[in-house]
Design a protein around this motif. Structure first.
Motif, PDB file in Angstrom:
ATOM      1  N   ASP A   1       0.728  -1.253   0.069  1.00 44.71           N
ATOM      2  CA  ASP A   1       0.084   0.054   0.052  1.00 44.71           C
ATOM      3  C   ASP A   1       0.758   1.102  -0.070  1.00 44.71           C
ATOM      4  O   ASP A   1       0.525   2.169  -0.667  1.00 44.71           O
ATOM      5  N   GLU A   2       2.008   1.123   0.677  1.00 41.42           N
ATOM      6  CA  GLU A   2       2.862   2.350   0.673  1.00 41.42           C
ATOM      7  C   GLU A   2       3.536   2.449  -0.628  1.00 41.42           C
ATOM      8  O   GLU A   2       3.721   3.710  -1.061  1.00 41.42           O
ATOM      9  N   MET A   3       3.934   1.406  -1.189  1.00 40.59           N
ATOM     10  CA  MET A   3       4.702   1.647  -2.587  1.00 40.59           C
ATOM     11  C   MET A   3       3.550   1.924  -3.591  1.00 40.59           C
ATOM     12  O   MET A   3       3.878   2.860  -4.476  1.00 40.59           O
ATOM     13  N   ALA A   4       2.325   1.551  -3.596  1.00 41.05           N
ATOM     14  CA  ALA A   4       1.374   2.088  -4.430  1.00 41.05           C
ATOM     15  C   ALA A   4       0.987   3.606  -4.246  1.00 41.05           C
ATOM     16  O   ALA A   4       0.762   4.188  -5.363  1.00 41.05           O
ATOM     17  N   LEU A   5       1.184   4.005  -2.907  1.00 42.43           N
ATOM     18  CA  LEU A   5       0.965   5.644  -2.934  1.00 42.43           C
ATOM     19  C   LEU A   5       2.233   6.117  -3.539  1.00 42.43           C
ATOM     20  O   LEU A   5       2.058   7.294  -4.303  1.00 42.43           O
ATOM     21  N   ASP A   6       3.294   5.707  -3.144  1.00 47.17           N
ATOM     22  CA  ASP A   6       4.456   6.371  -3.938  1.00 47.17           C
ATOM     23  C   ASP A   6       4.353   6.307  -5.532  1.00 47.17           C
ATOM     24  O   ASP A   6       4.704   7.361  -5.976  1.00 47.17           O
ATOM     25  N   THR A   7       4.337   5.216  -6.030  1.00 45.82           N
ATOM     26  CA  THR A   7       4.392   5.137  -7.410  1.00 45.82           C
ATOM     27  C   THR A   7       3.108   5.776  -7.958  1.00 45.82           C
ATOM     28  O   THR A   7       3.528   6.473  -9.188  1.00 45.82           O
ATOM     29  N   SER A   8       1.933   6.284  -7.375  1.00 46.43           N
ATOM     30  CA  SER A   8       0.994   6.787  -8.139  1.00 46.43           C
ATOM     31  C   SER A   8       0.818   8.322  -7.674  1.00 46.43           C
ATOM     32  O   SER A   8      -0.209   9.000  -7.881  1.00 46.43           O
ATOM     33  N   SER A   9       1.925   8.678  -6.858  1.00 49.18           N
ATOM     34  CA  SER A   9       1.837  10.163  -6.321  1.00 49.18           C
ATOM     35  C   SER A   9       2.037  11.174  -7.507  1.00 49.18           C
ATOM     36  O   SER A   9       1.324  12.144  -7.423  1.00 49.18           O
ATOM     37  N   THR A  10       2.364  11.005  -8.830  1.00 56.21           N
ATOM     38  CA  THR A  10       2.696  11.735  -9.781  1.00 56.21           C
ATOM     39  C   THR A  10       1.219  11.948 -10.487  1.00 56.21           C
ATOM     40  O   THR A  10       1.243  12.755 -11.566  1.00 56.21           O
ATOM     41  N   LYS A  11       0.280  10.895 -10.444  1.00 53.84           N
ATOM     42  CA  LYS A  11      -0.818  10.736 -11.247  1.00 53.84           C
ATOM     43  C   LYS A  11      -1.821  11.815 -10.951  1.00 53.84           C
ATOM     44  O   LYS A  11      -1.968  12.250  -9.530  1.00 53.84           O
ATOM     45  N   THR A  12      -2.258  12.841 -11.508  1.00 55.32           N
ATOM     46  CA  THR A  12      -3.330  13.849 -11.214  1.00 55.32           C
ATOM     47  C   THR A  12      -4.571  13.501 -11.926  1.00 55.32           C
ATOM     48  O   THR A  12      -5.063  12.770 -12.630  1.00 55.32           O
ATOM     49  N   THR A  13      -5.542  14.381 -11.298  1.00 56.41           N
ATOM     50  CA  THR A  13      -7.084  14.471 -11.948  1.00 56.41           C
ATOM     51  C   THR A  13      -6.988  15.774 -12.815  1.00 56.41           C
ATOM     52  O   THR A  13      -6.463  16.795 -12.505  1.00 56.41           O
ATOM     53  N   ARG A  14      -7.934  15.514 -13.695  1.00 59.69           N
ATOM     54  CA  ARG A  14      -8.125  16.796 -14.490  1.00 59.69           C
ATOM     55  C   ARG A  14      -9.288  17.613 -14.110  1.00 59.69           C
ATOM     56  O   ARG A  14     -10.365  17.303 -13.392  1.00 59.69           O
ATOM     57  N   VAL A  15      -9.310  18.999 -14.687  1.00 61.78           N
ATOM     58  CA  VAL A  15     -10.448  19.963 -14.010  1.00 61.78           C
ATOM     59  C   VAL A  15     -11.296  19.495 -14.750  1.00 61.78           C
ATOM     60  O   VAL A  15     -11.324  19.346 -16.192  1.00 61.78           O
ATOM     61  N   ARG A  16     -12.758  19.480 -14.582  1.00 58.56           N
ATOM     62  CA  ARG A  16     -13.813  19.155 -15.386  1.00 58.56           C
ATOM     63  C   ARG A  16     -14.026  20.461 -16.379  1.00 58.56           C
ATOM     64  O   ARG A  16     -14.112  21.532 -15.782  1.00 58.56           O
ATOM     65  N   ARG A  17     -14.243  20.388 -17.332  1.00 57.36           N
ATOM     66  CA  ARG A  17     -14.460  21.512 -18.694  1.00 57.36           C
ATOM     67  C   ARG A  17     -15.503  21.416 -19.246  1.00 57.36           C
ATOM     68  O   ARG A  17     -15.842  20.630 -19.446  1.00 57.36           O
ATOM     69  N   SER A  18     -16.327  22.585 -19.108  1.00 59.15           N
ATOM     70  CA  SER A  18     -17.499  22.879 -19.898  1.00 59.15           C
ATOM     71  C   SER A  18     -17.380  22.782 -21.479  1.00 59.15           C
ATOM     72  O   SER A  18     -16.069  23.226 -21.787  1.00 59.15           O
TER      73      SER A  18
END
Length: 425
Positions: free
Chosen positions: A408-425
């Motif tokens: 779980d700790e490594m999964a948090l580390d590897t995914s740390s750079t993944k982002t969510t996009r702003v919802r755009r109309s």
């Protein structure tokens, strides 16, 4: 034929004396096609860790995953398979000189699948040799221009300090590489620099039975990249300075130091191959201040394919004494600034936790929880909750969990750079 569009999000108004302009440039590619189209020859190399630490079950899963990836390679694509332990070996094709890549067809697919099935584990781990052999293989068939590799490892690299880094430097700009670690005995800090430098992704595969689907997904994604290579060019006017250029979606990747000079006013930044997708870039430019009422083009951001401009966006600056205009922060810029800070907070918090600095770890991971909630990053929030107990997400008040699954700790580390996009109309 692939088509690119670019859209700019910014607050172009600067206060009297203001110098810094920030913009999010969203680039979208459509009709990319598949790898190897538009006259570009594609190549794939699968690198399998066969060191002694793999063991029977992970080794069998790795072979099945490699075979599944081979099944996804489009006919006509050049490919090869590497076995890596304390050295690197060409598993397929079985050649000792000349071209070390062959085109995919029914015969070569079957031969490669059989060759992978014969692999056995043993020996140490020297990842630099894996990367170097991969580069040599690609170089053996010069007509291959779209070069991609998948690298699987399960343990720590056993080489002297600096050896792997130099191999990564040799590979940088030559081929892309997606990296996966199976189990929990490998180091994220060793593998992340490979993925970042080679414009790839990194992730943990906790259980052997998850590996096959992961390799299939990676290869399908690679085969969907019909644009072999594109560069982001940023022009800034005389007297201005580009402070930074960062990819901020789908992952945070700082491209600033990857700049190559096009001319005195223009720099080029690598983006690698593209499929039908959107990526967002944060561009920051520092200008000489101008008088209130004046305006200026702050930057011209272009996506360039094969030396031709495919799309561009203009970043503007206008000086104003209206505080209602100058104090507004663009929502896109604010969102991605928070996402970049989130990635740093997670990595710094986990690094502090690893060395026993619980106070810093608590502060950093608490800030990460706060940012994850603020920016709507539900994946990061869920993974953070497996490492910390959240008392108040809005204030970032947390306590470190006493018992944390290493995966779980490594999964948090590897995914740390993944982002969510702003919802755009």
């Amino acid at each position: 034929m692939a088509e690119f569009t670019a859209q700019v999000f910014q607050n172009e108004f600067l206060p009297d004396g203001g110098t810094d302009v920030n913009a999010i440039v969203s680039v979208t590619c459509t009709n990319a096609g598949t790898a190897g189209t538009a006259g570009i020859v594609a190549g794939e190399v699968i690198i399998i860790d066969t060191s002694g630490s793999m063991g029977d079950r992970p080794m069998e899963a790795a072979k099945q995953a490699a075979q599944a990836a081979i099944a996804e390679i489009v006919d006509g694509t050049y490919f090869a398979v590497i076995s890596g332990n304390g050295a690197a070996f060409l598993v397929y094709p079985a050649v000792t000189s000349g071209p070390a890549l062959v085109r995919m067809d029914a015969r070569t697919r079957q031969e490669a699948t059989q060759a992978v099935g014969m692999l056995r584990s043993g020996g140490g781990t020297a990842i630099s040799t894996w990367l170097d052999l991969c580069g040599t293989i690609f170089a053996s068939v010069p007509q291959v221009q779209q070069r991609h590799a998948i690298l699987l490892t399960d343990g720590e690299n056993g080489e002297r300090p600096g050896v792997l880094q130099r191999a990564v430097e040799r590979a940088t700009g030559y081929f892309q590489c997606d990296c996966r670690g199976i189990g929990v005995d490998w180091k994220v800090a060793e593998i992340r620099p490979i993925a970042q430098a080679l414009l790839g992704t990194i992730d943990i595969v906790p259980a052997p039975d998850q590996l096959r689907a992961e390799f299939q997904a990676i290869m399908r994604s690679s085969m969907a990249r019909g644009v072999a290579d594109a560069e982001l060019r940023v022009w800034a006017p005389q007297g201005a300075r580009v402070v930074f250029v960062k990819q901020v979606s789908p992952t945070v990747e700082d491209l600033t130091t990857r700049r190559s000079t096009v001319n005195d006013l223009t720099g080029s930044y690598p983006t690698g191959a593209w499929s039908d997708e959107s990526r967002d870039y944060h561009v920051s430019v520092r200008l000489p201040a101008k008088a209130v009422g004046q305006e200026q083009l702050a930057a011209r951001v272009q996506i360039v394919v094969g030396g031709q401009v495919a799309a561009q966006g203009l970043v503007k600056a206008k000086w104003s004494d209206d505080s209602a205009l100058t104090t507004r922060i663009d929502g896109q810029v604010a969102h991605y600034t928070g996402q970049a800070e989130l990635a740093a907070a997670i990595q710094e918090g986990l690094a502090a936790k690893a060395v026993g600095d619980e106070e810093t770890a608590t502060t950093k991971l608490g800030r990460a929880v706060q940012l994850a909630v603020e920016t709507g990053n539900d994946e990061a929030t869920a993974k953070l909750r497996k490492v910390v107990e959240v008392e108040d997400a809005d204030t970032g008040t947390v306590r470190l969990r006493k018992a944390v699954d290493k995966a779980d700790e490594m999964a948090l580390d590897t995914s740390s750079t993944k982002t969510t996009r702003v919802r755009r109309s």
